[in-house]
Enzyme design. Structure first.
Site, mmCIF file in Angstrom:
data_model
loop_
_atom_site.group_PDB
_atom_site.id
_atom_site.type_symbol
_atom_site.label_atom_id
_atom_site.label_comp_id
_atom_site.label_asym_id
_atom_site.label_seq_id
_atom_site.Cartn_x
_atom_site.Cartn_y
_atom_site.Cartn_z
ATOM 1 N N SER A 178 -20.086 52.002 48.559
ATOM 2 C CA SER A 178 -19.712 52.563 47.374
ATOM 3 C C SER A 178 -19.841 51.551 46.308
ATOM 4 O O SER A 178 -19.181 50.392 46.424
ATOM 5 C CB SER A 178 -18.137 52.887 47.522
ATOM 6 N N HIS A 202 -23.502 55.168 48.113
ATOM 7 C CA HIS A 202 -22.638 56.186 47.737
ATOM 8 C C HIS A 202 -21.921 55.805 46.175
ATOM 9 O O HIS A 202 -21.839 54.967 45.746
ATOM 10 C CB HIS A 202 -21.255 55.975 48.422
ATOM 11 N N ASP A 206 -19.672 57.001 43.025
ATOM 12 C CA ASP A 206 -18.303 57.696 42.652
ATOM 13 C C ASP A 206 -18.208 58.201 41.198
ATOM 14 O O ASP A 206 -18.134 57.290 40.331
ATOM 15 C CB ASP A 206 -17.119 56.775 42.967
ATOM 16 N N MET A 247 -16.606 59.821 38.251
ATOM 17 C CA MET A 247 -15.080 60.142 37.658
ATOM 18 C C MET A 247 -15.031 60.523 36.386
ATOM 19 O O MET A 247 -15.785 59.820 35.583
ATOM 20 C CB MET A 247 -13.979 59.173 38.173
ATOM 21 N N HIS A 253 -20.547 61.576 44.959
ATOM 22 C CA HIS A 253 -19.152 61.845 45.008
ATOM 23 C C HIS A 253 -18.634 62.397 43.714
ATOM 24 O O HIS A 253 -18.272 61.614 43.011
ATOM 25 C CB HIS A 253 -18.314 61.148 45.786
ATOM 26 N N MET A 281 -15.721 63.631 41.301
ATOM 27 C CA MET A 281 -14.225 63.661 41.171
ATOM 28 C C MET A 281 -14.031 64.208 39.684
ATOM 29 O O MET A 281 -13.896 63.181 38.891
ATOM 30 C CB MET A 281 -13.498 62.232 41.335
ATOM 31 N N MET A 307 -11.255 62.457 52.438
ATOM 32 C CA MET A 307 -10.576 61.253 51.742
ATOM 33 C C MET A 307 -9.442 60.504 52.639
ATOM 34 O O MET A 307 -8.551 61.160 53.165
ATOM 35 C CB MET A 307 -10.008 61.461 50.246
ATOM 36 N N ASP A 355 -13.995 58.237 53.603
ATOM 37 C CA ASP A 355 -14.159 57.526 52.309
ATOM 38 C C ASP A 355 -12.692 57.061 51.834
ATOM 39 O O ASP A 355 -11.802 57.691 51.518
ATOM 40 C CB ASP A 355 -14.697 58.282 51.282
HETATM 41 C C1 DX5 Z 1 -12.415 56.323 45.708
HETATM 42 C C2 DX5 Z 1 -13.657 56.396 46.052
HETATM 43 C C3 DX5 Z 1 -14.261 55.664 47.162
HETATM 44 C C4 DX5 Z 1 -13.939 54.176 46.833
HETATM 45 C C5 DX5 Z 1 -14.147 53.437 48.149
HETATM 46 O O1 DX5 Z 1 -11.917 57.399 44.584
HETATM 47 O O2 DX5 Z 1 -13.917 57.933 46.255
HETATM 48 O O3 DX5 Z 1 -15.491 55.688 47.240
HETATM 49 O O4 DX5 Z 1 -14.938 53.402 45.853
HETATM 50 O O5 DX5 Z 1 -13.824 52.082 47.876
HETATM 51 P P1 DX5 Z 1 -13.088 51.211 48.987
HETATM 52 O O6 DX5 Z 1 -13.743 51.347 50.339
HETATM 53 O O7 DX5 Z 1 -12.746 49.987 48.478
HETATM 54 O O8 DX5 Z 1 -11.585 51.852 49.336
HETATM 55 ZN ZN ZN Z 2 -16.255 58.079 47.017
#
Ligand code: DX5
Ligand code: ZN
Length: 213
Positions: free
Chosen positions: A6, A31, A33, A35, A64, A66, A135, A173
């Site tokens: 990620s 990956h 994220d 948001m 991903h 969010m 998650m 994740d």
């Molecule tokens: C959290 C994200 C994850 C995050 C994982 O909302 O979806 O992808 O970056 O990071 P680690 O591995 O540090 O928990």
């Molecule tokens: Zn993620």
């Protein structure tokens, strides 16, 4: 086990080098994220930066979402053609319709479940889905602690996948490291996302390899 670093935990001041480094060390997916500051209390990157990442990455993107308005963001990222585009079931009234929309762009469709969401919620979508992302932290931030109940959820999901003769991949994740990777493998997980564990290590290669069980 497939490994998807990620980039949330990468150094954004030298993002191009970071992307090249993880791709060269042999990760399977990158990956990302996304948001929106509404569905989760954090704001990350949009299509301009993701487009730039996609041009540098030599591995397929795993996006991903969010966000609150899933259909809008699916449209926004459709031209990037990631391998996977996943949205949260908690924020979607018409998941079946949105899955079809994602697939109509030639993108594999995924659904994400927050730690409290039961896997039975998506039982009747398994035929249509390509990926289910469980998650193992509350979404919004990297570097949080792994929530162990995800192991039981992964086992239950695997049973449903077998029962319904689905080809869906199971991804986990949040808080993934060498401490829980064997348990994740035993629970039937196919892909792990890891941010902090990989990007805070001295060797991305060793960190990625330690997850490839
Ligand atoms: C959290 C994200 C994850 C995050 C994982 O909302 O979806 O992808 O970056 O990071 P680690 O591995 O540090 O928990
Ligand atoms: Zn993620």
């Amino acid at each position: 086990m497939f490994v998807a670093p990620s980039i949330l935990s990468a150094n954004f001041g030298k993002l191009d080098e970071e992307i090249k480094a993880i791709c060269e060390t042999g990760c399977d997916f990158v990956h990302i994220d996304v948001m929106d500051g509404h569905f989760v209390p954090n704001l990350t990157i949009g299509p301009v930066v993701v487009d730039a990442v996609n041009k540098i990455a030599t591995k397929p993107l795993d996006i991903h979402l969010m966000v609150e308005n899933n259909a809008f963001f699916v449209e926004l990222f459709s031209h990037i053609k990631p391998r996977f585009l996943s949205f949260h079931i908690e924020e979607e009234k018409h998941p079946h319709r949105l899955i079809q929309k994602i697939k109509s762009y030639g993108i594999k469709a995924g659904i994400v479940l927050n730690p409290h969401t039961r896997v039975e919620e998506i039982e009747y979508l398994l035929e249509d889905l390509d990926l289910v992302l469980l998650m193992s932290v509350n979404p919004g931030f990297g570097g949080q602690s792994f929530i162990p109940s995800v192991l039981e959820k992964a086992e239950r999901l695997k049973e449903l996948v077998i029962k319904r003769n689905s080809k869906v991949l199971i991804e986990v994740d949040g808080g993934v490291s060498d401490k829980n990777i064997n348990a994740l493998k035993s629970a039937g997980v196919d892909i792990v996302v890891a941010g902090n564990y990989i990007f805070s290590s001295n060797s991305y290669k060793d960190a990625i390899n330690s997850l490839r069980v």
